[in-house]
Design a protein around this motif. Sequence first.
Motif, PDB file in Angstrom:
ATOM      1  N   SER A  55      30.584  35.018  49.573  1.00  0.00           N
ATOM      2  CA  SER A  55      30.502  34.299  48.301  1.00  0.00           C
ATOM      3  C   SER A  55      29.233  33.479  48.207  1.00  0.00           C
ATOM      4  N   HIS A  73      30.486  30.489  42.099  1.00  0.00           N
ATOM      5  CA  HIS A  73      31.891  30.373  41.664  1.00  0.00           C
ATOM      6  C   HIS A  73      32.774  30.566  42.894  1.00  0.00           C
ATOM      7  N   ARG A  74      32.702  29.635  43.827  1.00  0.00           N
ATOM      8  CA  ARG A  74      33.411  29.751  45.086  1.00  0.00           C
ATOM      9  C   ARG A  74      34.922  29.866  44.881  1.00  0.00           C
ATOM     10  N   GLU A  75      35.454  29.191  43.858  1.00  0.00           N
ATOM     11  CA  GLU A  75      36.899  29.228  43.608  1.00  0.00           C
ATOM     12  C   GLU A  75      37.373  30.653  43.333  1.00  0.00           C
ATOM     13  N   LEU A  76      36.598  31.415  42.558  1.00  0.00           N
ATOM     14  CA  LEU A  76      36.970  32.790  42.264  1.00  0.00           C
ATOM     15  C   LEU A  76      36.959  33.632  43.533  1.00  0.00           C
ATOM     16  N   ALA A 126      28.819  34.577  40.858  1.00  0.00           N
ATOM     17  CA  ALA A 126      28.826  34.393  39.408  1.00  0.00           C
ATOM     18  C   ALA A 126      27.404  34.113  38.949  1.00  0.00           C
ATOM     19  N   THR A 176      25.919  32.369  36.825  1.00  0.00           N
ATOM     20  CA  THR A 176      26.118  31.221  35.955  1.00  0.00           C
ATOM     21  C   THR A 176      24.906  30.311  36.032  1.00  0.00           C
ATOM     22  N   ARG A 213      21.105  31.648  40.827  1.00  0.00           N
ATOM     23  CA  ARG A 213      22.291  32.339  41.339  1.00  0.00           C
ATOM     24  C   ARG A 213      21.993  33.810  41.615  1.00  0.00           C
ATOM     25  N   ASP A 220      38.132  33.948  33.851  1.00  0.00           N
ATOM     26  CA  ASP A 220      37.349  33.075  34.728  1.00  0.00           C
ATOM     27  C   ASP A 220      36.250  33.824  35.473  1.00  0.00           C
ATOM     28  N   THR A 221      35.601  34.810  34.814  1.00  0.00           N
ATOM     29  CA  THR A 221      34.452  35.460  35.433  1.00  0.00           C
ATOM     30  C   THR A 221      33.330  34.463  35.691  1.00  0.00           C
ATOM     31  N   LEU A 222      33.281  33.407  34.903  1.00  0.00           N
ATOM     32  CA  LEU A 222      32.314  32.321  35.058  1.00  0.00           C
ATOM     33  C   LEU A 222      33.070  30.998  35.131  1.00  0.00           C
ATOM     34  N   PRO A 223      32.561  30.032  35.890  1.00  0.00           N
ATOM     35  CA  PRO A 223      33.189  28.712  35.867  1.00  0.00           C
ATOM     36  C   PRO A 223      32.889  28.017  34.545  1.00  0.00           C
TER      37      PRO A 223
END
Length: 325
Positions: A16, A20-23, A66, A68, A74, A282-285
């Motif tokens: 990762s 977008h670490r959460e995803l 992501a 983002t 990124r 949620d593809t993007l934060p």
Amino acid sequence: MTGIKATGERKLMLFSGRGHRELAEDVAGRLGTGVTPAELKDFANGEIYARYEESVRGCDAFVLQAHTAPINHRIMEQLIMVDALKRASAERITVVAPFFGYARQDKKHRGREPVSARLMADLFTAAGADRLMVVDLHTAQIQGFFDGPVDHLHAMPLLADHVARLVGSSELTIVAPDAGRVRVAERWTDRAGCALAIIHKRRDPSRPSEISVQDVVGEIAGRTCVIVDDMIDTGGTIVRAAEALAARGAAEIIAAATHGVFSGDAAERLAASAVSRLIITDTLPLPPGFHFDDLTVLSISPLVARAIREVFTDGSVTTLFEGES
């Protein structure tokens, strides 16, 4: 040690970026593994450094990032991560970019312009990527820019099923906000069994640089209208479409899109519009401080995890969308 073993010694490893670490962690959890530890940092001058803290030799690597804001940072981070995997002898490298940056620049509209989507594909090839996995490209033909397999995932079933549960189909109209989204809207109507409307934008002859007149073709009055798009960036397209629908008597206006970019003052623009509900994935934060009163964010991680598992086990990603045209 992270990773999933397949037959023999081949191992799935998920990596990762910082976009977008959460995803990535959600996807890893659904795969029954973890995100492989890596050191990612910026030098004082802005250069990016990446190093993996485990051996990646011979692995089947999936690098999720992501695209983002800051988008160029990124993308560069993901390229560097791919290069590090190639030089560390990963067996196969799949770039997982749920939102693929520069996808809107897929052709030359005027002379002396770039085709930046093709450049993106070339950069990932040069870095060492063997495969791309993306969700809802702005235009499907971008798949042809990459000289390797491209897994093009679709969020439409996820969004459409949510809207159907929310509204039903008897008084529902799916709206294409411009000519470029008509095919997407048609797929929605095929799945939901509801009406279709199309917004045709025309230029006022007295002000050729401005799109000031809109024609709406379809049944609108008294119906719940869902404007569908691949992304919402500044919100301008959605807001103008909502104005046209409200003027023609729509009972409620919902906006549904895969990618919530939400640049600049998009939140304020959408809040002041005729849109009553906003549905994205949620593809993007979400940008810091973004707020919309009736916002639903659907998780894309089950779809991404299933696709990764199919690729790793040499299964079929296409079967995830059988029945979709």
